[in-house]
Scaffold this motif. Structure first.
Motif, PDB file in Angstrom:
ATOM      1  N   TYR A 110      46.435  10.229  45.346  1.00  0.00           N
ATOM      2  CA  TYR A 110      45.007  10.402  45.569  1.00  0.00           C
ATOM      3  C   TYR A 110      44.271   9.459  44.626  1.00  0.00           C
ATOM      4  O   TYR A 110      44.837   8.933  43.660  1.00  0.00           O
ATOM      5  CB  TYR A 110      44.581  11.857  45.345  1.00  0.00           C
TER       6      TYR A 110
ATOM      7  N   CYS B 105      52.958  10.219  47.727  1.00  0.00           N
ATOM      8  CA  CYS B 105      51.708  10.896  48.063  1.00  0.00           C
ATOM      9  C   CYS B 105      50.786  10.758  46.850  1.00  0.00           C
ATOM     10  O   CYS B 105      51.140  11.190  45.756  1.00  0.00           O
ATOM     11  CB  CYS B 105      51.952  12.367  48.390  1.00  0.00           C
TER      12      CYS B 105
ATOM     13  N   VAL C 223      45.257  13.407  51.366  1.00  0.00           N
ATOM     14  CA  VAL C 223      46.319  12.814  50.555  1.00  0.00           C
ATOM     15  C   VAL C 223      46.759  11.501  51.206  1.00  0.00           C
ATOM     16  O   VAL C 223      47.001  11.440  52.412  1.00  0.00           O
ATOM     17  CB  VAL C 223      47.509  13.775  50.413  1.00  0.00           C
TER      18      VAL C 223
ATOM     19  N   TRP D 117      50.723  12.045  43.101  1.00  0.00           N
ATOM     20  CA  TRP D 117      50.765  13.495  43.297  1.00  0.00           C
ATOM     21  C   TRP D 117      52.191  13.979  43.559  1.00  0.00           C
ATOM     22  O   TRP D 117      52.600  15.025  43.097  1.00  0.00           O
ATOM     23  CB  TRP D 117      49.864  13.869  44.476  1.00  0.00           C
TER      24      TRP D 117
END
Length: 619
Positions: free
Chosen positions: A358, A356, A344, A9
């Motif tokens: 997911y 970061c 996250v 991300w």
């Protein structure tokens, strides 16, 4: 390998050649914005403190200028960062930064920008505590059930728990049977500190027991004080897990009971508040970090476990629910709420890869391209094979890939220590409090019989000794040539070294016909420094705090033979007794018995330095 990769991300690389560890990552609303969005706080061993607020335009974007809220270099390495209610008179969040010998608490605030550069963030030092002992890690919480405030507990490298009630130091206690520091956490439910000792067992200590135990700072007590001023520190409960622990965490969720999680080298454990095992999971890999993050099913807890295979596993109690691939080995993992995106996963590697991510379900599969089919020409292949075999045969006849070992070494390095101390000391930046800090000259010569490419010379001595220059870079050396450098060695730190030996290491490349870039080689030599570098002759004295007696099966050797620089041949009384005054302040006296086969050593302070330094020459 996992079929699915962690969906990137936002990510960035922090600094250059910086190092990070487990306590260097923290996520919280450190600027008290009230938006419910976390900020990412990262500290490094190089002393850099960074605060991020990622805002990627699209998933997978890298660092933008406005993502970095604050970057400041502190003077000391950062061991751990935590966010809590550390300042009295307010329930706002503040940032605690732990250094080796200092604890600092900062307020992070932002100012709205009036131009396109955006908001301006700064940190303000609220207070600091100078530590008398070297810190290892820390934990925080409402010790003693206090409301609206967080206190800090620091564990030192020698096993002392130092407790700070915000701006003031409360007390310090030594853990019983301590050898090496382990992970430390605080359980607010039981008001206890939980750690894993070097005996490989989980230990819990009540805060009240620590508060009423004997003060660790007290040196001597009378019998009346011993009866009235404190109690012996006792453990609340103990659980032997049979392995060292990497991390420990206490969690309490609405749908699950309060639990203590311990990550070991091959297992992770879930314990009740009283130390009983709820469950344990045997791992078939080497874990690196973990975090219990939520409870999605009543009575169960979800846990993220990272490992050294760049994998991140999701467990629901002991059941593996998901496995995902990371681009790096995580040393710390957190779960944060960023830009209205809850859950996250924030990971940090030891080299500074901050990501970061997911969990997604898009498979990352490699599909090999189609190969055009063609008819095989066997005669052409046979001819090519014979040509290659001929080339290989000729190459093995002429020269090996690696040069053959020769009777004489290609490069020789020698170190010559001057028999006398320097007339004018070359000591620089010495911490020794003596009136004069001597130095001795060391002459290093490099002789080569072959071509030596990119030769580098490194000179190493045992701390606290230091050299005026420890690295030398030379141009390529031609055959039968030599290079000579001169340097000086002196005592820099205010304590005695454990040995008086140094080493010179030369790294270079030797080219061959098949390897013109050169084959890396190393040559080295050792040298011994004089005892006069760290001590001077002194008046012998039998009055000392410590006395060591050495019995031998032979008569002691004359000190004139062992210490020619310290004994005057004209004085016969120095043949069996000799005094040493170390530059650091301690004194040592050697006494050889004339009638019996033994030797006495009188030492002011029983330190490893003076005894070992003199012991090297006695042996």
């Amino acid at each position: 390998m996992s079929l699915f990769k962690a969906r990137d991300w936002w990510s960035t690389i922090l600094g250059e050649k910086e190092e990070f560890d487990q306590g260097c990552l923290c996520v919280a609303d450190v600027d008290n914005s009230g938006s419910g969005q976390d900020k990412i706080i990262v500290g490094s061993y190089m002393g850099y403190l960074r605060i991020f607020n990622p805002h990627p335009v699209k998933p997978g974007d890298g660092l933008q200028a406005e993502d970095l809220l604050l970057e400041v270099q502190l003077r000391e390495p950062i061991l751990q960062v935590e966010v809590g209610k550390f300042v009295s008179g307010t329930e706002g969040l503040h940032l605690a930064v732990l250094h080796f010998r200092k604890l600092c608490v900062y307020a992070v605030s932002g100012t709205l920008g009036n131009v396109e550069h955006g908001n301006q963030y700064q940190i303000k030092l609220m207070y600091e505590h100078n530590l008398q002992r070297t810190a290892c890690n820390m934990t925080y919480g409402p010790f003693g059930g206090v409301k609206g405030r967080d206190f800090i507990c620091i564990q030192s490298m020698d096993g002392m728990l130092m407790l700070f009630e915000q701006e003031s130091y409360a007390f310090g206690r030594f853990l019983p049977g301590f050898l090496l520091p382990g992970p430390l956490t605080y359980s607010a439910r039981t008001d206890s500190f939980i750690t894993v000792s070097s005996c490989r067992q989980v230990e819990s200590y009540k805060y009240q027991v620590l508060a009423f135990a004997t003060d660790a700072d007290e040196r001597q007590e009378t019998e009346q004080q011993k009866l009235s001023s404190g109690k012996r520190l006792v453990v609340d409960w103990v659980l032997n897990i049979g392995e060292q622990a990497l991390d420990i965490c206490v969690v309490s969720f609405n749908q699950a009971v309060s639990s203590v999680f311990v990550l070991g080298e091959r297992n992770f454990f879930c314990l009740k508040d009283n130390g009983q095992i709820r469950f344990m999971k045997k791992l078939d890999y080497s874990p690196s970090c973990f975090i219990p993050y939520c409870s999605v099913k009543e009575g169960t807890i979800n846990t993220l476990v990272g490992n050294h295979s760049k994998m991140l596993n999701v467990y629901q109690d002991v059941t593996l629910k998901w496995a995902t691939q990371l681009p790096h080995i995580p040393v710390s993992v957190k779960v944060a709420n960023l830009q209205d995106l809850k859950g996250v996963i924030v990971t940090l590697s030891d080299s500074g890869h901050l990501q970061c991510s997911y969990l997604g379900t898009d498979p990352s599969l490699f599909q090999a391209p189609r190969v055009e089919s063609r008819e095989i020409n066997y005669e052409e292949f046979d001819a090519e094979m014979k040509e290659l075999q001929k080339i290989i045969k000729e190459a093995t006849k002429t020269q090996d890939i690696l040069p053959k070992s020769e009777k004489h070494r290609d490069l020789i390095v020698t170190a010559e220590v001057s028999p006398d101390l320097d007339a004018e000391s070359k000591a620089i930046d010495s911490e020794v409090k003596a009136e004069a800090v001597p130095s001795v000259t060391v002459k290093v010569t490099i002789q080569t019989r072959v071509t030596a490419q990119k030769p580098n010379l490194a000179v190493c001595v045992q701390a606290p000794l230091a050299v005026t220059c420890d690295q030398f870079v030379f141009d390529d050396l031609e055959p039968d040539s030599s290079e000579t450098v001169v340097l000086s060695v002196f005592l820099k730190g205010n304590f005695c070294p454990s040995e008086l030996e140094g080493i010179c290491v030369v790294s270079y490349d030797t080219p061959t016909e098949l390897n013109p870039e050169g084959i890396p080689k190393v040559a080295q030599c050792n040298f011994r420094l004089p005892l006069r570098l760290i001590c001077v002759p002194a008046q012998a004295s039998k009055a000392a705090n410590h006395k060591l007696t050495i019995d031998t099966n032979k008569s002691p050797i004359s000190f004139l033979t062992i210490f020619p620089d310290f004994v005057d041949p004209s004085e016969d009384d120095q043949a069996n007794v000799l005094g040493f005054q170390f530059l650091t302040g301690s004194k040592t006296t050697l006494l050889a018995s004339k009638t019996s086969q033994c030797m006495n050593m009188h030492v002011d302070a029983l330190l490893p330095g003076p005894v070992s330094c003199v012991g090297q020459f006695v042996n």
